[in-house]
Design an enzyme around this catalytic site. Structure first.
Site, mmCIF file in Angstrom:
data_model
loop_
_atom_site.group_PDB
_atom_site.id
_atom_site.type_symbol
_atom_site.label_atom_id
_atom_site.label_comp_id
_atom_site.label_asym_id
_atom_site.label_seq_id
_atom_site.Cartn_x
_atom_site.Cartn_y
_atom_site.Cartn_z
ATOM 1 N N GLU A 1 -11.217 1.267 -22.590
ATOM 2 C CA GLU A 1 -9.799 1.619 -22.455
ATOM 3 C C GLU A 1 -9.089 1.627 -23.807
ATOM 4 O O GLU A 1 -8.266 2.493 -24.080
ATOM 5 C CB GLU A 1 -9.100 0.673 -21.485
ATOM 6 C CG GLU A 1 -9.518 0.856 -20.038
ATOM 7 C CD GLU A 1 -9.098 2.196 -19.444
ATOM 8 O OE1 GLU A 1 -8.111 2.800 -19.914
ATOM 9 O OE2 GLU A 1 -9.764 2.648 -18.492
ATOM 10 N N ARG B 1 4.924 6.303 -15.170
ATOM 11 C CA ARG B 1 4.468 5.556 -13.995
ATOM 12 C C ARG B 1 5.194 6.078 -12.761
ATOM 13 O O ARG B 1 6.375 5.838 -12.576
ATOM 14 C CB ARG B 1 4.710 4.057 -14.192
ATOM 15 C CG ARG B 1 3.863 3.442 -15.294
ATOM 16 C CD ARG B 1 2.403 3.651 -15.036
ATOM 17 N NE ARG B 1 1.569 2.839 -15.919
ATOM 18 C CZ ARG B 1 0.255 2.821 -15.850
ATOM 19 N NH1 ARG B 1 -0.375 3.572 -14.973
ATOM 20 N NH2 ARG B 1 -0.436 2.060 -16.676
ATOM 21 N N ILE C 1 -6.983 0.983 6.699
ATOM 22 C CA ILE C 1 -5.950 2.006 6.786
ATOM 23 C C ILE C 1 -6.234 3.166 5.834
ATOM 24 O O ILE C 1 -6.071 4.324 6.188
ATOM 25 C CB ILE C 1 -4.558 1.406 6.442
ATOM 26 C CG1 ILE C 1 -4.256 0.193 7.316
ATOM 27 C CG2 ILE C 1 -3.460 2.450 6.524
ATOM 28 C CD1 ILE C 1 -4.132 0.482 8.788
ATOM 29 N N PHE C 2 -6.633 2.855 4.593
ATOM 30 C CA PHE C 2 -6.794 3.879 3.555
ATOM 31 C C PHE C 2 -7.836 3.425 2.557
ATOM 32 O O PHE C 2 -7.854 2.260 2.156
ATOM 33 C CB PHE C 2 -5.436 4.089 2.855
ATOM 34 C CG PHE C 2 -5.472 5.054 1.708
ATOM 35 C CD1 PHE C 2 -5.535 6.417 1.917
ATOM 36 C CD2 PHE C 2 -5.431 4.587 0.395
ATOM 37 C CE1 PHE C 2 -5.557 7.312 0.843
ATOM 38 C CE2 PHE C 2 -5.449 5.470 -0.679
ATOM 39 C CZ PHE C 2 -5.513 6.830 -0.453
ATOM 40 N N SER D 1 -0.064 -9.605 -7.924
ATOM 41 C CA SER D 1 0.853 -9.761 -6.778
ATOM 42 C C SER D 1 0.104 -10.421 -5.617
ATOM 43 O O SER D 1 -0.229 -9.770 -4.629
ATOM 44 C CB SER D 1 1.387 -8.390 -6.328
ATOM 45 O OG SER D 1 2.131 -7.782 -7.340
ATOM 46 N N PRO D 2 -0.167 -11.726 -5.724
ATOM 47 C CA PRO D 2 -1.047 -12.388 -4.754
ATOM 48 C C PRO D 2 -0.512 -12.433 -3.324
ATOM 49 O O PRO D 2 -1.264 -12.759 -2.408
ATOM 50 C CB PRO D 2 -1.225 -13.801 -5.317
ATOM 51 C CG PRO D 2 -0.064 -14.006 -6.223
ATOM 52 C CD PRO D 2 0.299 -12.648 -6.758
ATOM 53 N N ARG E 1 -1.325 -9.444 8.189
ATOM 54 C CA ARG E 1 -1.199 -9.408 6.742
ATOM 55 C C ARG E 1 -1.569 -8.010 6.248
ATOM 56 O O ARG E 1 -2.688 -7.539 6.486
ATOM 57 C CB ARG E 1 -2.108 -10.444 6.067
ATOM 58 C CG ARG E 1 -1.820 -11.875 6.468
ATOM 59 C CD ARG E 1 -0.497 -12.331 5.879
ATOM 60 N NE ARG E 1 -0.263 -13.738 6.159
ATOM 61 C CZ ARG E 1 0.751 -14.197 6.862
ATOM 62 N NH1 ARG E 1 1.638 -13.360 7.382
ATOM 63 N NH2 ARG E 1 0.905 -15.484 7.055
ATOM 64 N N GLU E 2 -0.629 -7.344 5.597
ATOM 65 C CA GLU E 2 -0.883 -6.036 4.989
ATOM 66 C C GLU E 2 -1.406 -6.289 3.582
ATOM 67 O O GLU E 2 -0.729 -6.921 2.767
ATOM 68 C CB GLU E 2 0.409 -5.216 4.955
ATOM 69 C CG GLU E 2 0.947 -4.926 6.336
ATOM 70 C CD GLU E 2 2.354 -4.342 6.327
ATOM 71 O OE1 GLU E 2 2.975 -4.257 5.233
ATOM 72 O OE2 GLU E 2 2.837 -3.992 7.410
ATOM 73 N N GLU F 1 -8.695 12.569 -16.958
ATOM 74 C CA GLU F 1 -8.089 13.904 -17.017
ATOM 75 C C GLU F 1 -6.660 13.938 -16.487
ATOM 76 O O GLU F 1 -5.896 14.836 -16.829
ATOM 77 C CB GLU F 1 -8.954 14.910 -16.262
ATOM 78 C CG GLU F 1 -9.081 14.607 -14.780
ATOM 79 C CD GLU F 1 -10.058 15.510 -14.059
ATOM 80 O OE1 GLU F 1 -9.834 15.757 -12.868
ATOM 81 O OE2 GLU F 1 -11.035 15.946 -14.684
#
Length: 180
Positions: free
Chosen positions: A92, A64, A14-15, A113-114, A37-38, A140
């Site tokens: 990081e 966020r 899809i993306f 988030s399984p 299943r998505e 950035e």
């Protein structure tokens, strides 16, 4: 566990974005029926539980967009292609906090988030921080502010939902049970 296995029949992409990929899989269920299943495909991430010499926890505040608010979190970031998790963790930590370390201890890893995503987060601990001579530029499009707070203050902020994400909640529980 094979008795619950779903067999993929087809995958529709899809993306394909900078952070995630979305797809819809057609699957055969264990009882022979089919379903969709998505799924979100994610390269994985790291999070760092970092303690200062004063025994304060290092946090970053960041807006966020998915939540439409800022929250305090432990430093974290996405794995880059081919990058080892401990390399990502050190990078990081440096970019987001101005600290570095030569000692990262893998605490655990977990799926966020399984039910719909394969993101695996590796959680590291360090209490051997060194301040960098110069700040390192981060992404950035990323704006963060660093905070250093004692565990009690962090727990209060969790009650107020200023700390409101799973990796940071895990970090506070880890520190509380560790006796930090």
């Amino acid at each position: 566990m094979k008795k619950f296995e779903e067999k993929t029949i087809d995958t529709e992409k899809i993306f394909d974005g900078k952070v995630i990929k979305l797809q819809v899989d057609s699957v055969t269920l264990p009882d022979g029926n089919t379903s969709k299943r998505e799924l979100i495909k994610h390269p994985g991430a790291v999070a760092i539980i970092a303690l200062t010499e004063e025994n304060n926890i290092v946090f970053v505040e960041q807006y966020r967009k998915a939540l439409e608010k800022s929250i305090l979190e432990i430093p974290a970031g996405k794995l880059e292609d081919g990058e080892a998790p401990e390399v990502t963790a050190k990078r990081e930590l440096e970019e987001e906090t101005g600290y570095t370390t030569d000692h990262l201890e893998l605490v655990t890893s977990f799926y966020t988030s399984p039910g719909f995503a394969d993101e695996l987060v590796y959680v590291y601990f360090t209490n051997q921080l060194k301040r960098l001579q110069e700040d390192i530029a981060g992404d950035e499009d990323e704006f963060v502010e660093k905070y250093e707070l004692p565990l009690g203050e962090a727990e209060r902020l969790m009650e107020e939902k200023r700390i409101h994400d799973a990796k940071t909640a895990y970090a506070l529980l880890y520190l509380k049970t560790r006796g930090e």
